[in-house]
Design an enzyme around this catalytic site. Sequence first.
Site, PDB file in Angstrom:
ATOM      1  N   HIS A  19       0.771  -1.242   0.070  1.00 28.54           N
ATOM      2  CA  HIS A  19       0.011  -0.100   0.055  1.00 28.54           C
ATOM      3  C   HIS A  19       1.016   1.092   0.192  1.00 28.54           C
ATOM      4  CE1 HIS A  19      -3.732   2.253   1.309  1.00 28.54           C
ATOM      5  NE2 HIS A  19      -2.891   3.115   1.156  1.00 28.54           N
ATOM      6  N   HIS A  21       1.451   5.600  -1.698  1.00 35.02           N
ATOM      7  CA  HIS A  21       1.298   6.531  -2.549  1.00 35.02           C
ATOM      8  C   HIS A  21       2.434   7.145  -2.947  1.00 35.02           C
ATOM      9  CE1 HIS A  21      -2.921   6.986  -0.816  1.00 35.02           C
ATOM     10  NE2 HIS A  21      -2.416   6.273   0.120  1.00 35.02           N
ATOM     11  N   LYS A 105      -9.188  -0.184  -5.931  1.00 35.72           N
ATOM     12  CA  LYS A 105      -9.207   0.361  -4.504  1.00 35.72           C
ATOM     13  C   LYS A 105     -10.412   0.959  -4.361  1.00 35.72           C
ATOM     14  CE  LYS A 105      -7.765   2.233  -0.673  1.00 35.72           C
ATOM     15  NZ  LYS A 105      -6.609   2.765  -0.457  1.00 35.72           N
ATOM     16  N   HIS A 142     -10.393   1.207   1.880  1.00 43.94           N
ATOM     17  CA  HIS A 142     -10.197   2.318   2.958  1.00 43.94           C
ATOM     18  C   HIS A 142     -11.500   2.023   3.743  1.00 43.94           C
ATOM     19  CE1 HIS A 142      -8.686   6.084   4.521  1.00 43.94           C
ATOM     20  NE2 HIS A 142      -9.773   6.316   5.157  1.00 43.94           N
ATOM     21  N   HIS A 180      -4.587  -0.498   6.070  1.00 46.00           N
ATOM     22  CA  HIS A 180      -4.189   0.319   6.987  1.00 46.00           C
ATOM     23  C   HIS A 180      -5.162  -0.109   8.256  1.00 46.00           C
ATOM     24  CE1 HIS A 180      -6.899   2.918   4.825  1.00 46.00           C
ATOM     25  NE2 HIS A 180      -6.005   3.190   4.204  1.00 46.00           N
ATOM     26  N   LEU A 225      -5.242   9.469   8.021  1.00 45.18           N
ATOM     27  CA  LEU A 225      -6.377   8.852   8.008  1.00 45.18           C
ATOM     28  C   LEU A 225      -6.144   7.262   7.563  1.00 45.18           C
ATOM     29  CD1 LEU A 225      -8.602  11.335   6.651  1.00 45.18           C
ATOM     30  CD2 LEU A 225      -8.707  10.591   8.830  1.00 45.18           C
ATOM     31  N   ASP A 253       1.330   2.595   3.355  1.00 44.57           N
ATOM     32  CA  ASP A 253       0.514   3.932   3.170  1.00 44.57           C
ATOM     33  C   ASP A 253       1.480   5.217   3.369  1.00 44.57           C
ATOM     34  OD1 ASP A 253      -1.856   5.166   2.771  1.00 44.57           O
ATOM     35  OD2 ASP A 253      -2.491   5.211   4.760  1.00 44.57           O
TER      36      ASP A 253
HETATM   37  O1  DOR Z   1      -3.570   9.664   5.730  1.00 48.19           O
HETATM   38  C1  DOR Z   1      -3.749   9.485   4.466  1.00 48.19           C
HETATM   39  N1  DOR Z   1      -3.192  10.027   3.345  1.00 48.19           N
HETATM   40  N2  DOR Z   1      -4.828   8.418   4.232  1.00 48.19           N
HETATM   41  C2  DOR Z   1      -5.421   8.220   3.204  1.00 48.19           C
HETATM   42  O2  DOR Z   1      -6.139   7.354   2.955  1.00 48.19           O
HETATM   43  C3  DOR Z   1      -4.856   8.815   1.753  1.00 48.19           C
HETATM   44  C4  DOR Z   1      -3.517   9.347   1.959  1.00 48.19           C
HETATM   45  C5  DOR Z   1      -2.917  10.400   1.066  1.00 48.19           C
HETATM   46  O3  DOR Z   1      -3.209  10.078  -0.100  1.00 48.19           O
HETATM   47  O4  DOR Z   1      -2.566  11.511   1.405  1.00 48.19           O
HETATM   48 ZN    ZN Z   2      -3.463   5.208   1.556  1.00 46.80          ZN
END
Ligand code: DOR
Ligand code: ZN
Length: 349
Positions: A19, A21, A105, A142, A180, A225, A253
């Site tokens: 997971h 980004h 997702k 999520h 997460h 989150l 995450d």
């Molecule tokens: O804290 C978070 N940041 N939770 C998420 O689900 C998305 C992520 C983000 O893309 O910044």
């Molecule tokens: Zn995420």
Amino acid sequence: MLAGIMPDTITIRRPDDWHLHLRDGAMLRAVLPHTARQFARAIVMPNLVPSVTDIASAVAYRERILAALPAGAEFTPLMTCYLTDATDPAEVERGFRTDVFAAVKLYPAKATTNSAAGVTDIARTMPVLERMAAIGMPLLIHGEVTDPAIDIFDREAVFIERTLAPLHRSLPELKIVLEHATTGDAVDFVRSAGPSVAATITAHHLVINRNAIFAGGLRPHLYCLPVAKRETHRLALRRAATSGSDKFFLGTDSAPHPIHDKESACGCAGIFTAPAALEIYAQVFDEENALDRFETFASLAGPRFYGLPPNEATVTLRRASWRVPERIAAEPGPVMPFLGGEEVAWRIE
Ligand code: DOR
Ligand code: ZN
């Protein structure tokens, strides 16, 4: 390994991050090398603007990621499809069969960063989910309700009760990853569910509880989150991650935002763990006397769930402390890593 013996090195198969980004453009170029240094593969989140909702945009994004890799890096991005109320089951199946999409997702609409286009009512997506169950394609969730009347610290537990448990009952063969996981409720649900259900656990949720967000003042860099929960939940996550169960595996995450967007009147959610993720997980497993289970969590359970072979290459970590950088240069502004400026007790050789 014998109990009571504390090894100073550990060698495991190369891990994957299930997971992640990576963002796009200059931010992608700044953060990707940190992940590629540690992980062989990563499940790449599709919450760009606009989001990655079809094969063409996923192929183009994958090419931008590969072009941003440092020379000599060995890293494979595994792409995901952002589920909307309007997603076409045929497009999802075609993307899966042609090795473009590894998974879909599900963001409940407005649950988190760039989720405005997410699912407003899961009933509308049933044709897609039924198709995925039929072809063995994982759904990554999520897991938070968006109902503003629900206390933010209860949103994961309520999602499990209202949405996830009924979904698993109605489509028990659908492969689901509760992403997460932050609560003992999530751990209990995943343990008691069938083999089609698993969860990822972040490094930061193993390290901080919700007190950390308010320690001596507001700590925007510890806001993400789902938000960190109370200490009993952190301990439940530690037990799950280090249990040796195949149902829990590594997903950072890691979610970079420029410092100016975190330190703001309305700070963005997201913790940037990529610069030291594997080392922080190793430290947690060491603290729990569970280094003998580290490879299962980091390198074996994820591939098994996704039906992929584990990596052949290995990585060695040594007990040797080093300081996590305080800032990573990026555009449109520098990013603050999790534990930036602090010592981590393990290091990749
Ligand atoms: O804290 C978070 N940041 N939770 C998420 O689900 C998305 C992520 C983000 O893309 O910044
Ligand atoms: Zn995420």
